[in-house]
Design an enzyme around this catalytic site. Structure first.
Site, PDB file in Angstrom:
ATOM      1  N   ALA A 177       0.672  -1.237  -0.082  1.00  0.00           N
ATOM      2  CA  ALA A 177       0.005  -0.067  -0.070  1.00  0.00           C
ATOM      3  C   ALA A 177       0.871   1.088  -0.119  1.00  0.00           C
ATOM      4  O   ALA A 177       2.153   1.333   0.048  1.00  0.00           O
ATOM      5  CB  ALA A 177      -0.820  -0.004   1.082  1.00  0.00           C
TER       6      ALA A 177
ATOM      7  N   VAL B  35       0.397   5.743   1.334  1.00  0.00           N
ATOM      8  CA  VAL B  35      -0.137   6.513   2.437  1.00  0.00           C
ATOM      9  C   VAL B  35      -0.059   7.936   1.737  1.00  0.00           C
ATOM     10  O   VAL B  35       0.931   8.354   1.273  1.00  0.00           O
ATOM     11  CB  VAL B  35       0.285   6.570   3.649  1.00  0.00           C
ATOM     12  CG1 VAL B  35      -0.413   7.427   4.816  1.00  0.00           C
ATOM     13  CG2 VAL B  35       0.343   5.061   4.295  1.00  0.00           C
TER      14      VAL B  35
ATOM     15  N   LYS C 219      -4.269   5.344   3.667  1.00  0.00           N
ATOM     16  CA  LYS C 219      -3.738   4.218   3.144  1.00  0.00           C
ATOM     17  C   LYS C 219      -4.450   3.360   2.027  1.00  0.00           C
ATOM     18  O   LYS C 219      -5.763   3.166   2.352  1.00  0.00           O
ATOM     19  CB  LYS C 219      -3.559   3.112   4.457  1.00  0.00           C
ATOM     20  CG  LYS C 219      -2.518   2.102   4.278  1.00  0.00           C
ATOM     21  CD  LYS C 219      -2.495   1.399   5.247  1.00  0.00           C
ATOM     22  CE  LYS C 219      -1.604   0.097   5.268  1.00  0.00           C
ATOM     23  NZ  LYS C 219      -1.118  -0.508   6.219  1.00  0.00           N
TER      24      LYS C 219
ATOM     25  N   ASP D  96       4.573  -6.364  14.693  1.00  0.00           N
ATOM     26  CA  ASP D  96       5.679  -5.804  13.407  1.00  0.00           C
ATOM     27  C   ASP D  96       6.177  -4.867  13.920  1.00  0.00           C
ATOM     28  O   ASP D  96       5.854  -3.630  13.350  1.00  0.00           O
ATOM     29  CB  ASP D  96       4.707  -5.736  12.249  1.00  0.00           C
ATOM     30  CG  ASP D  96       5.860  -5.803  11.095  1.00  0.00           C
ATOM     31  OD1 ASP D  96       7.020  -5.982  11.180  1.00  0.00           O
ATOM     32  OD2 ASP D  96       5.278  -5.294   9.898  1.00  0.00           O
TER      33      ASP D  96
END
Length: 463
Positions: free
Chosen positions: A102, A104, A119, A251
């Site tokens: 993706a 942003v 996003k 993450d």
């Protein structure tokens, strides 16, 4: 011509470096989930040589494919049933960040005037996702067939489970809202989660957050933020997630963590900075028994209690407790056994831990991973990412690395104490008040308070 030992190591390192560069180039040319796969592999320092992990780490910040404004307009119309201009009074066509799945953009909501981050998933990702996942699975199937002792087929299985969830931004929105709710009443913690305004499968609109990456030491110096204090607070946040809540953002690489001066009035006891957690696509819920065994395990690791380490390694699904302890802490076994986690890692120890002893190591670690629950694999990755951030933030400072373990120890002790109280109350309901229950309660309470007091004293002295 015969090579010396040093010559052999240099030749092996050069071969790893050349191969890693080729793998990186291939992943970049394929794009999409292959970049995501590279990011995943770069965190597996407990398996891959350092040449691979450091090279593939460039996947964290590198993505050449951008979605055009025309594609964005079509995407918004398809997913939101509105055109771009009716949703946003301003929309910067130049993305502020581009990743493998993706990108942003900064925008302004037409209805409220709120500045937001939008996003948007690359349109081609969904089209080729299943093909790419099947390709990765096929590669691992071939490797498993050609090398029966390979034993790392779980890597592709983990991607097959995780990626479809990350590709639906409605899951990410739910994770962000749930984490924010869990910390809503925790006024002393510096965690900030962007507010979610709306979410569709391929579009996520959230509060725009100013700040710098957590490893931007120059930014912290300009804003008078102590890097060691940021590391301490980050470890506090993750200890609460893992040991108390059992709901974990998996993450925490530097690109997903921002730091900034605190916005708004400052509560007493709260740090004067914010830690903003981004990218809530990858989460895991830790089962109750696994969470408690993991808390017991870390307590045993900090105390150098080999009997406890062996017992609770089995409790979390790990075999070969000495090797597993080294994987979890990044330390050599004798350092753990002697309760010397407070001693900084030397360059020699880092080298020894990174030198995985070839196929012998791979066979041993394969056996460990074969028994581990998938959530433990992600916790292992999370611990390693946090340790790397901690070392980067404390580098060149007088701050002791033991602060990290002191914080973890506090929350492990709290989790164990809560478990003990619940067990005592259950027994009280069945058996009534007995001297044995009173004795167990007092001993357990004192053990918890003793650990809490000693760690609090240490942290006070270290600060």
């Amino acid at each position: 011509m015969f090579l010396t030992t040093d010559g052999n190591e240099a030749a092996k390192s050069a071969c790893h470096s050349r191969s890693a560069e080729r793998v990186l180039a291939t992943m970049e040319s394929l794009g999409g989930i292959f970049i995501k796969w590279g990011q995943h592999l770069s965190s597996m320092v407990y398996i891959l040589p350092e040449e691979y992990t450091s090279t593939l780490a460039r996947c964290q910040d590198r993505c050449t494919s951008k979605t055009t404004l025309g594609e964005i307009r079509r995407l918004v119309t398809q997913d939101c049933n509105q055109d771009l201009d009716s949703l946003f009074s301003e929309f910067d066509p130049e993305p502020i960040g581009v990743a493998s799945l993706a990108q942003v953009h900064r925008a302004r909501l037409r209805e409220t005037g709120q500045v937001v981050a939008v996003k948007l998933q690359h349109p081609q990702v969904e089209a080729f996702c299943q093909i790419d996942i099947d390709t990765v699975s096929w590669i691992f199937d071939v490797m498993q067939w050609w090398f029966p002792d390979f034993g790392f087929h779980w890597v592709s299985e983990d991607m097959r489970d995780s990626l479809p969830q990350e590709l639906d931004f409605r899951n990410e929105a739910e994770h962000a809202r749930r984490l924010a709710a869990q910390f809503a009443n925790d006024t002393k913690t510096a965690l900030v989660v962007p507010q979610i305004f709306f979410a569709h499968k391929r579009i996520l609109c959230m509060e725009f957050m100013e700040g710098a990456r957590v490893d931007d030491l120059e930014y912290m110096q300009r804003h008078r933020i102590k890097p060691s204090a940021v590391s301490t607070e980050l470890m506090t946040i993750y200890s609460k997630m893992i040991f108390l809540n059992g709901y974990v953002h998996c993450d925490p690489h530097p690109g997903n963590i921002l730091v900034r001066p605190h916005q708004g009035p400052l509560q007493r006891g709260r740090p004067a900075f914010d830690i903003v957690l981004l990218d809530h696509g990858l989460y895991r819920t830790v089962p109750e028994d696994l969470r408690l065994n993991y808390a017991h395990l870390w307590t045993a690791l900090i105390e150098g209690d080999e009997e406890g380490i062996q017992k609770y390694c089995a409790g979390v699904g790990g075999s070969d407790h000495r090797l597993f302890a080294s994987l979890l802490t990044g330390r050599e076994w004798h350092t753990i056994r002697d309760a010397q986690l407070s001693v900084p890692r030397s360059a020699l120890e880092k080298e020894r831990v990174a030198n995985k002893d070839g196929m012998r190591f791979l066979r041993r670690i394969k056996d460990i991973f074969a028994t581990l629950p998938r959530v433990m694999l992600l916790l292992l990755k999370t611990s390693d990412l946090l340790r790397n951030v901690d070392e980067a933030l404390r580098k060149g400072t007088a701050a002791s690395p033991y602060v990290t373990y002191a914080i973890m120890g506090q929350y492990c002790a709290e989790a164990v104490w809560k478990e003990t109280k619940e067990n005592i109350w259950c027994q009280l309901g069945r058996m009534g008040l007995t001297w044995q229950l009173v004795k167990t309660f007092v001993i357990s309470w004192w053990r918890y308070k003793r650990i809490e007091l000693s760690l609090w004293t240490y942290l006070l002295h270290a600060s």
